[in-house]
Design a protein around this motif. Structure first.
Motif, PDB file in Angstrom:
ATOM      1  N   GLN A  79       1.015  -1.170  -0.073  1.00  0.00           N
ATOM      2  CA  GLN A  79       0.162   0.087  -0.020  1.00  0.00           C
ATOM      3  C   GLN A  79       0.880   1.236   0.032  1.00  0.00           C
ATOM      4  N   LEU A  80       1.833   1.204   0.854  1.00  0.00           N
ATOM      5  CA  LEU A  80       2.932   2.438   0.813  1.00  0.00           C
ATOM      6  C   LEU A  80       3.433   2.724  -0.554  1.00  0.00           C
ATOM      7  N   GLU A  81       3.885   1.503  -1.063  1.00  0.00           N
ATOM      8  CA  GLU A  81       4.734   1.585  -2.256  1.00  0.00           C
ATOM      9  C   GLU A  81       3.759   1.971  -3.507  1.00  0.00           C
ATOM     10  N   ASN A  82       2.298   1.547  -3.401  1.00  0.00           N
ATOM     11  CA  ASN A  82       1.370   2.011  -4.384  1.00  0.00           C
ATOM     12  C   ASN A  82       1.017   3.596  -4.403  1.00  0.00           C
ATOM     13  N   LEU A  83       1.479   4.234  -3.182  1.00  0.00           N
ATOM     14  CA  LEU A  83       0.761   5.516  -2.749  1.00  0.00           C
ATOM     15  C   LEU A  83       1.959   6.654  -3.276  1.00  0.00           C
ATOM     16  N   CYS A  84       3.296   6.084  -3.424  1.00  0.00           N
ATOM     17  CA  CYS A  84       4.323   6.948  -3.723  1.00  0.00           C
ATOM     18  C   CYS A  84       5.467   6.459  -4.488  1.00  0.00           C
ATOM     19  N   ARG A  85       6.376   7.318  -4.857  1.00  0.00           N
ATOM     20  CA  ARG A  85       7.513   6.437  -5.286  1.00  0.00           C
ATOM     21  C   ARG A  85       8.758   6.481  -4.425  1.00  0.00           C
ATOM     22  N   ALA A  86       8.744   6.918  -3.195  1.00  0.00           N
ATOM     23  CA  ALA A  86       9.710   6.616  -2.336  1.00  0.00           C
ATOM     24  C   ALA A  86       9.899   5.245  -2.063  1.00  0.00           C
ATOM     25  N   ARG A  87      11.068   5.048  -1.681  1.00  0.00           N
ATOM     26  CA  ARG A  87      11.387   3.625  -1.018  1.00  0.00           C
ATOM     27  C   ARG A  87      10.965   3.544   0.447  1.00  0.00           C
ATOM     28  N   ALA A  88      10.505   2.424   0.633  1.00  0.00           N
ATOM     29  CA  ALA A  88       9.490   2.166   2.054  1.00  0.00           C
ATOM     30  C   ALA A  88      10.037   1.103   2.963  1.00  0.00           C
ATOM     31  N   ALA A  89       9.669   1.473   4.048  1.00  0.00           N
ATOM     32  CA  ALA A  89       9.756   0.516   5.171  1.00  0.00           C
ATOM     33  C   ALA A  89       8.780   0.827   6.332  1.00  0.00           C
ATOM     34  N   ARG A  90       8.665  -0.508   6.942  1.00  0.00           N
ATOM     35  CA  ARG A  90       7.812  -0.173   8.281  1.00  0.00           C
ATOM     36  C   ARG A  90       8.488  -0.576   9.428  1.00  0.00           C
ATOM     37  N   ALA A  91       8.231  -0.025  10.562  1.00  0.00           N
ATOM     38  CA  ALA A  91       8.966  -0.180  11.986  1.00  0.00           C
ATOM     39  C   ALA A  91       7.763  -0.280  12.827  1.00  0.00           C
ATOM     40  N   ILE A  92       7.795  -1.184  13.730  1.00  0.00           N
ATOM     41  CA  ILE A  92       6.809  -1.116  14.941  1.00  0.00           C
ATOM     42  C   ILE A  92       7.771  -1.128  16.195  1.00  0.00           C
ATOM     43  N   PRO A  93       7.824   0.218  16.729  1.00  0.00           N
ATOM     44  CA  PRO A  93       8.601   0.221  17.939  1.00  0.00           C
ATOM     45  C   PRO A  93       7.826  -0.127  19.317  1.00  0.00           C
ATOM     46  N   SER A  94       8.385  -0.029  20.565  1.00  0.00           N
ATOM     47  CA  SER A  94       7.974  -0.168  21.672  1.00  0.00           C
ATOM     48  C   SER A  94       7.868   0.909  22.436  1.00  0.00           C
ATOM     49  N   VAL A  95       7.111   1.201  23.531  1.00  0.00           N
ATOM     50  CA  VAL A  95       7.232   2.274  24.635  1.00  0.00           C
ATOM     51  C   VAL A  95       8.487   1.949  25.441  1.00  0.00           C
ATOM     52  N   ALA A  96       8.960   0.694  25.397  1.00  0.00           N
ATOM     53  CA  ALA A  96      10.164   0.695  26.090  1.00  0.00           C
ATOM     54  C   ALA A  96      11.367   1.306  25.525  1.00  0.00           C
ATOM     55  N   SER A  97      11.140   1.576  24.339  1.00  0.00           N
ATOM     56  CA  SER A  97      12.372   2.342  23.587  1.00  0.00           C
ATOM     57  C   SER A  97      12.540   3.633  24.185  1.00  0.00           C
ATOM     58  N   GLY A  98      11.665   4.207  24.943  1.00  0.00           N
ATOM     59  CA  GLY A  98      11.818   5.356  25.844  1.00  0.00           C
ATOM     60  C   GLY A  98      12.613   4.934  26.686  1.00  0.00           C
ATOM     61  N   LYS A  99      13.040   3.797  27.187  1.00  0.00           N
ATOM     62  CA  LYS A  99      14.070   3.654  28.408  1.00  0.00           C
ATOM     63  C   LYS A  99      15.352   2.911  27.585  1.00  0.00           C
ATOM     64  N   GLY A 100      15.381   3.077  26.070  1.00  0.00           N
ATOM     65  CA  GLY A 100      16.733   2.442  25.481  1.00  0.00           C
ATOM     66  C   GLY A 100      16.527   0.977  25.420  1.00  0.00           C
ATOM     67  N   LEU A 101      15.318   0.263  25.862  1.00  0.00           N
ATOM     68  CA  LEU A 101      15.440  -1.164  25.912  1.00  0.00           C
ATOM     69  C   LEU A 101      14.007  -1.638  24.931  1.00  0.00           C
ATOM     70  N   GLY A 102      13.688  -1.066  24.078  1.00  0.00           N
ATOM     71  CA  GLY A 102      12.324  -1.489  23.139  1.00  0.00           C
ATOM     72  C   GLY A 102      13.140  -2.333  22.031  1.00  0.00           C
ATOM     73  N   VAL A 103      12.221  -3.323  21.543  1.00  0.00           N
ATOM     74  CA  VAL A 103      12.287  -4.063  20.435  1.00  0.00           C
ATOM     75  C   VAL A 103      11.478  -3.479  19.474  1.00  0.00           C
ATOM     76  N   THR A 104      12.089  -3.161  18.457  1.00  0.00           N
ATOM     77  CA  THR A 104      11.603  -2.596  17.088  1.00  0.00           C
ATOM     78  C   THR A 104      11.636  -3.638  16.108  1.00  0.00           C
ATOM     79  N   LEU A 105      10.378  -4.015  15.549  1.00  0.00           N
ATOM     80  CA  LEU A 105      10.240  -4.849  14.349  1.00  0.00           C
ATOM     81  C   LEU A 105      10.346  -4.201  13.272  1.00  0.00           C
TER      82      LEU A 105
END
Length: 277
Positions: free
Chosen positions: A109-135
């Motif tokens: 869907q992202l790639e169909n809407l624009c020409r930019a290269r695309a990625a998805r990132a799903i962070p965690s609130v624990a990233s606010g402590k420097g300890l989150g997993v990001t998918l």
């Protein structure tokens, strides 16, 4: 070269709600992005301006942020993402990388809407402590430089893990939603402890289980779940009886949890609708 990085890379964040603000603050605070390189915008510009005053980043509208950014983080709700991309699509050229944190809005869907290269990132609130997993999931046009850059950025606030897009729904329950689920389980554990003959204050129970959780997390750095259970739940002992109850009752609870979240994902996808080529 497409996908290559200039010596000075500029970054943008559209959407400075809880997640967008957290990413801006942590990337700047941990030195992953310098404040001079970061542009931010929000539907309510006052939120973006507060970040400008707090961090020294640059607040602007969506169009200017998209224009100035080599790497653009889209931190808006899934139902708002199509509109934001439509507004900025002329500026989202193949030389730019967009990174969506929206659930249920696919790379296709992202790639169909624009020409930019695309990625998805799903962070965690624990990233606010420097300890989150990001998918992380990278699109077909994303380069090795893109991958290295995202691992560097999200590595500054925890542990980035590249996964297959079809795994995101289940894995985000473990990582992004995980802090809420773990807290809900431990809250009920503490509440029930406080109701046993009324001998234990609920606040005390919560404080003790929080400290126990911190210690348990440290132990799990080099032990498996089974190893740690075996250390505490000795054969024939009291803890073993409690562990048996959890093993007997929790599978059904977690089946229902995944069933409920899967149904919600379907509703969100239906609301977003399909993006045609």
């Amino acid at each position: 070269m497409a996908g290559g990085w200039r010596k000075m890379t500029s970054y943008g964040i559209i959407g400075t709600g809880h997640l967008g603000s957290m990413l801006a603050e942590e990337f700047v605070r941990r030195g992953a992005i310098s404040r001079e390189e970061l542009w931010v915008s929000n539907r309510s510009q006052e939120k973006a301006q507060r970040l400008e005053r707090k961090l020294g980043v640059r607040a602007a509208d969506n169009l200017k942020v998209a224009e100035r950014s080599d790497v653009l983080f889209l931190c808006v709700r899934p139902v708002d993402l199509k509109g934001v991309i439509a507004e900025t699509s002329e500026l989202l050229t193949p030389e730019k990388l967009i990174v969506s944190v929206a659930v249920d809005f696919s790379l296709r869907q992202l790639e169909n809407l624009c020409r930019a290269r695309a990625a998805r990132a799903i962070p965690s609130v624990a990233s606010g402590k420097g300890l989150g997993v990001t998918l992380l999931v990278l699109g077909s046009d994303a380069s090795e430089d893109d991958r290295s850059l995202l691992f560097r950025l999200f590595g500054s606030i925890g542990w980035p893990v590249e996964v297959a897009e079809e795994q995101l729904e289940v894995l985000s329950d473990l990582t992004s939603s995980g802090p809420a689920y773990i807290s809900a389980i431990l809250r009920e554990f503490a509440l029930e402890a406080s109701m046993q003959d009324g001998k234990v204050d609920r606040d005390l129970a919560e404080q003790l289980i929080k400290k126990t959780l911190i210690g348990t997390a440290a132990l799990l750095e080099d032990k498996s779940f089974d190893d740690l259970i075996a250390m505490v739940a000795t054969r024939g002992g009291i803890t073993e009886e409690g562990a048996k109850v959890i093993e007997a009752l929790s599978p059904e609870m977690f089946r229902q949890l995944f069933s409920a979240t899967s149904a919600k994902h379907r509703l969100v996808k239906d609301r977003i609708g399909n993006v045609e080529e």
